[in-house]
Design a protein around this motif. Sequence first.
Motif, PDB file in Angstrom:
ATOM      1  N   GLY A  30       0.790  -1.220   0.000  1.00  0.00           N
ATOM      2  CA  GLY A  30       0.000   0.000   0.000  1.00  0.00           C
ATOM      3  C   GLY A  30       0.826   1.276   0.000  1.00  0.00           C
ATOM      4  N   ALA A  31       2.116   1.157  -0.277  1.00  0.00           N
ATOM      5  CA  ALA A  31       2.973   2.340  -0.424  1.00  0.00           C
ATOM      6  C   ALA A  31       3.347   2.489  -1.893  1.00  0.00           C
ATOM      7  CB  ALA A  31       4.240   2.207   0.421  1.00  0.00           C
ATOM      8  N   PHE A  32       3.145   3.689  -2.459  1.00  0.00           N
ATOM      9  CA  PHE A  32       3.508   3.887  -3.863  1.00  0.00           C
ATOM     10  C   PHE A  32       5.027   3.806  -3.976  1.00  0.00           C
ATOM     11  CE2 PHE A  32       4.303   5.845  -7.880  1.00  0.00           C
ATOM     12  CZ  PHE A  32       3.214   5.460  -8.656  1.00  0.00           C
ATOM     13  N   PRO A  33       5.560   2.926  -4.828  1.00  0.00           N
ATOM     14  CA  PRO A  33       7.003   2.661  -4.817  1.00  0.00           C
ATOM     15  C   PRO A  33       7.828   3.687  -5.590  1.00  0.00           C
ATOM     16  CG  PRO A  33       5.920   1.258  -6.431  1.00  0.00           C
ATOM     17  CD  PRO A  33       4.824   2.026  -5.731  1.00  0.00           C
ATOM     18  N   LEU A  34       9.072   3.822  -5.141  1.00  0.00           N
ATOM     19  CA  LEU A  34      10.103   4.520  -5.908  1.00  0.00           C
ATOM     20  C   LEU A  34      11.144   3.501  -6.351  1.00  0.00           C
ATOM     21  CD1 LEU A  34      11.634   7.012  -6.981  1.00  0.00           C
ATOM     22  CD2 LEU A  34      12.615   7.267  -4.675  1.00  0.00           C
ATOM     23  N   SER A  35      11.667   2.739  -5.381  1.00  0.00           N
ATOM     24  CA  SER A  35      12.652   1.698  -5.669  1.00  0.00           C
ATOM     25  C   SER A  35      12.294   0.457  -4.868  1.00  0.00           C
ATOM     26  CB  SER A  35      14.058   2.167  -5.276  1.00  0.00           C
ATOM     27  OG  SER A  35      14.970   1.079  -5.240  1.00  0.00           O
TER      28      SER A  35
ATOM     29  N   ALA B 284      16.897   4.743 -10.282  1.00  0.00           N
ATOM     30  CA  ALA B 284      16.510   5.218 -11.611  1.00  0.00           C
ATOM     31  C   ALA B 284      15.863   4.121 -12.463  1.00  0.00           C
ATOM     32  CB  ALA B 284      17.715   5.831 -12.327  1.00  0.00           C
ATOM     33  N   PRO B 285      16.479   2.944 -12.620  1.00  0.00           N
ATOM     34  CA  PRO B 285      15.831   1.926 -13.466  1.00  0.00           C
ATOM     35  C   PRO B 285      14.540   1.387 -12.868  1.00  0.00           C
ATOM     36  CG  PRO B 285      17.786   1.024 -12.410  1.00  0.00           C
ATOM     37  CD  PRO B 285      17.813   2.497 -12.167  1.00  0.00           C
ATOM     38  N   GLU B 286      14.481   1.268 -11.550  1.00  0.00           N
ATOM     39  CA  GLU B 286      13.257   0.751 -10.943  1.00  0.00           C
ATOM     40  C   GLU B 286      12.131   1.779 -11.045  1.00  0.00           C
ATOM     41  OE1 GLU B 286      15.513  -2.380  -7.956  1.00  0.00           O
ATOM     42  OE2 GLU B 286      14.427  -0.695  -7.077  1.00  0.00           O
ATOM     43  N   ALA B 287      12.468   3.047 -10.855  1.00  0.00           N
ATOM     44  CA  ALA B 287      11.460   4.097 -11.035  1.00  0.00           C
ATOM     45  C   ALA B 287      11.006   4.163 -12.491  1.00  0.00           C
ATOM     46  CB  ALA B 287      12.016   5.450 -10.591  1.00  0.00           C
ATOM     47  N   TYR B 288      11.934   3.989 -13.421  1.00  0.00           N
ATOM     48  CA  TYR B 288      11.554   4.016 -14.836  1.00  0.00           C
ATOM     49  C   TYR B 288      10.604   2.861 -15.169  1.00  0.00           C
ATOM     50  CZ  TYR B 288      11.757   4.312 -19.896  1.00  0.00           C
ATOM     51  OH  TYR B 288      11.408   4.426 -21.222  1.00  0.00           O
ATOM     52  N   ALA B 289      10.867   1.680 -14.603  1.00  0.00           N
ATOM     53  CA  ALA B 289       9.975   0.544 -14.828  1.00  0.00           C
ATOM     54  C   ALA B 289       8.569   0.850 -14.303  1.00  0.00           C
ATOM     55  CB  ALA B 289      10.534  -0.697 -14.142  1.00  0.00           C
ATOM     56  N   ILE B 290       8.482   1.562 -13.207  1.00  0.00           N
ATOM     57  CA  ILE B 290       7.191   1.904 -12.607  1.00  0.00           C
ATOM     58  C   ILE B 290       6.455   2.960 -13.437  1.00  0.00           C
ATOM     59  CG2 ILE B 290       6.127   3.026 -10.588  1.00  0.00           C
ATOM     60  CD1 ILE B 290       8.580   1.728  -9.005  1.00  0.00           C
ATOM     61  N   HIS B 291       7.203   3.952 -13.938  1.00  0.00           N
ATOM     62  CA  HIS B 291       6.580   5.141 -14.533  1.00  0.00           C
ATOM     63  C   HIS B 291       6.585   5.165 -16.059  1.00  0.00           C
ATOM     64  CE1 HIS B 291       6.049   7.674 -10.907  1.00  0.00           C
ATOM     65  NE2 HIS B 291       7.086   7.013 -10.433  1.00  0.00           N
ATOM     66  N   ARG B 292       7.252   4.250 -16.732  1.00  0.00           N
ATOM     67  CA  ARG B 292       7.557   4.464 -18.150  1.00  0.00           C
ATOM     68  C   ARG B 292       6.313   4.682 -19.008  1.00  0.00           C
ATOM     69  NH1 ARG B 292       8.009  -0.896 -16.995  1.00  0.00           N
ATOM     70  NH2 ARG B 292       7.352  -2.468 -18.523  1.00  0.00           N
ATOM     71  N   HIS B 293       5.242   3.985 -18.750  1.00  0.00           N
ATOM     72  CA  HIS B 293       4.060   4.131 -19.605  1.00  0.00           C
ATOM     73  C   HIS B 293       3.345   5.459 -19.335  1.00  0.00           C
ATOM     74  CE1 HIS B 293       4.754   0.111 -20.960  1.00  0.00           C
ATOM     75  NE2 HIS B 293       4.541  -0.416 -19.755  1.00  0.00           N
ATOM     76  N   VAL B 294       3.176   5.794 -18.065  1.00  0.00           N
ATOM     77  CA  VAL B 294       2.522   7.061 -17.724  1.00  0.00           C
ATOM     78  C   VAL B 294       3.404   8.231 -18.126  1.00  0.00           C
ATOM     79  CG1 VAL B 294       1.604   8.456 -15.836  1.00  0.00           C
ATOM     80  CG2 VAL B 294       1.271   5.982 -15.839  1.00  0.00           C
ATOM     81  N   LEU B 295       4.707   8.088 -17.936  1.00  0.00           N
ATOM     82  CA  LEU B 295       5.631   9.155 -18.306  1.00  0.00           C
ATOM     83  C   LEU B 295       5.575   9.435 -19.801  1.00  0.00           C
ATOM     84  CD1 LEU B 295       7.824  11.019 -17.084  1.00  0.00           C
ATOM     85  CD2 LEU B 295       9.488   9.234 -17.570  1.00  0.00           C
TER      86      LEU B 295
END
Length: 447
Positions: free
Chosen positions: A201-206, A301-312
């Motif tokens: 239930g925590a929005f992830p960064l890494s 950076a890579p883990e955040a990119y995996a999380i955000h890449r489509h929305v970004l």
Amino acid sequence: MPTDIHTLQTKLHDGSATRAGVIAAAAELARQPAAQSVLLHATFEAAAETARAADTAARAGQPLHPLAGLPVSVKDLFDVAGEVTRAGSPVRDDAAPAAADATVVRRLREAGAALVGRTNMTEFAFSGVGINPHFGTPVNPADRSVARIPGGSSSGAAVSVALGLAVAGLGSDTGGSIRIPAALCGLTGFKPTQRRVPLDGAFPLSYTLDTACAMARSVHDCALVDSVIADQAVVPASKAAAGIRLAVPRQYLLDDLDATVARAFDRTLGLLSAAGVGIEPVDLPELAELPGINATGGFTAPEAYAIHRHVLAARRGQYDPRVAMRIERGAAMSAPDYVDLVRARAAWIARVLARIEGFDAVACPTVPMVAPPVAPLLADDDLFFRTNALLLRNTSAFNFLDGCSISLPCHQPGELPVGLMLSHGALRDAQLLGTAIALETIVRPAA
């Protein structure tokens, strides 16, 4: 007046305060100009109901948790049932409300904590500075003459505690996001061993580095909150200051200290030595390897990119440009590079732990600088990124170590806040908290 949980408990027991009165005072403080941009969503009415119920239970002689009816703030990246988890970003304005509380939020509720609202933060927790261009930047209460950064990413959490809106601020620490704002705002911030506290239930960064944790006004308060959110009563190991051994690395962590931090750290080491604490300079050349090991972006950076890449890709214009830039850096890391990083980290941890075995903690300044003014950082990207890197340098070393770490205020009246950081390896939480309690009264700022 902002105070610690132990002091409040004394007042509650002698009848000089009520939990409902504490919530009412916090709500009034939240309406003051100094609290602007601290809370993104306030829930003082619900908190007041919780406090009144706790007061009634106390009068009836029912046993209560020390947090029962007391104000606790929640960083905007944790799910609270029925509320939208924005993680400090308008990108998530249209996200569905959370169906359930994050595990750590649920555990705080079960302890009886009165949740006063969601605190502001760096967008998606990706900066140690604490600036949020969308919802404003909470101003560091330590200086009423110049608007200074609170530190991040748990910026609103820190200011909520520093101003007295909350006795504790639930936040997260991926590279220093609890300890940096705690140090800059004159608070205590504890980053436990990551695996001890659930991130459901925590929005992830890494995924590799995110840690759920809190800041408060004392080591005991941090340990109390930790025992709730970890659902594990970690009893700080009882220690006397005399005989404690602290390792002070010669490399990396003491570079580029500003004058106030250098003076406070030297004075603190002198006070500890006079109390019988063993202060031992050590060689930790592995620390200087960190920039090279993380040169391709580290884990975040890579883990955040995996999380955000489509929305970004679809909504980049809604992101803080500085956050988007850091996320996009993760697109360049290849799978072999990521595997190499995982293996390099494991080997690095083993070498560092071998060097610090036998010490109670590694000691260094939490951050190399006092809180800088906000305005120049808003205006200058290069200055922002240099400052961000320096703020994160010391704290992130112990996230990479997969260890536990605590920041204690060690400045004196008339100085801007400075933090002393004590750290060790994984699952040394009880021992580290015991060390911190033993040293806290020695280094604590004079009243």
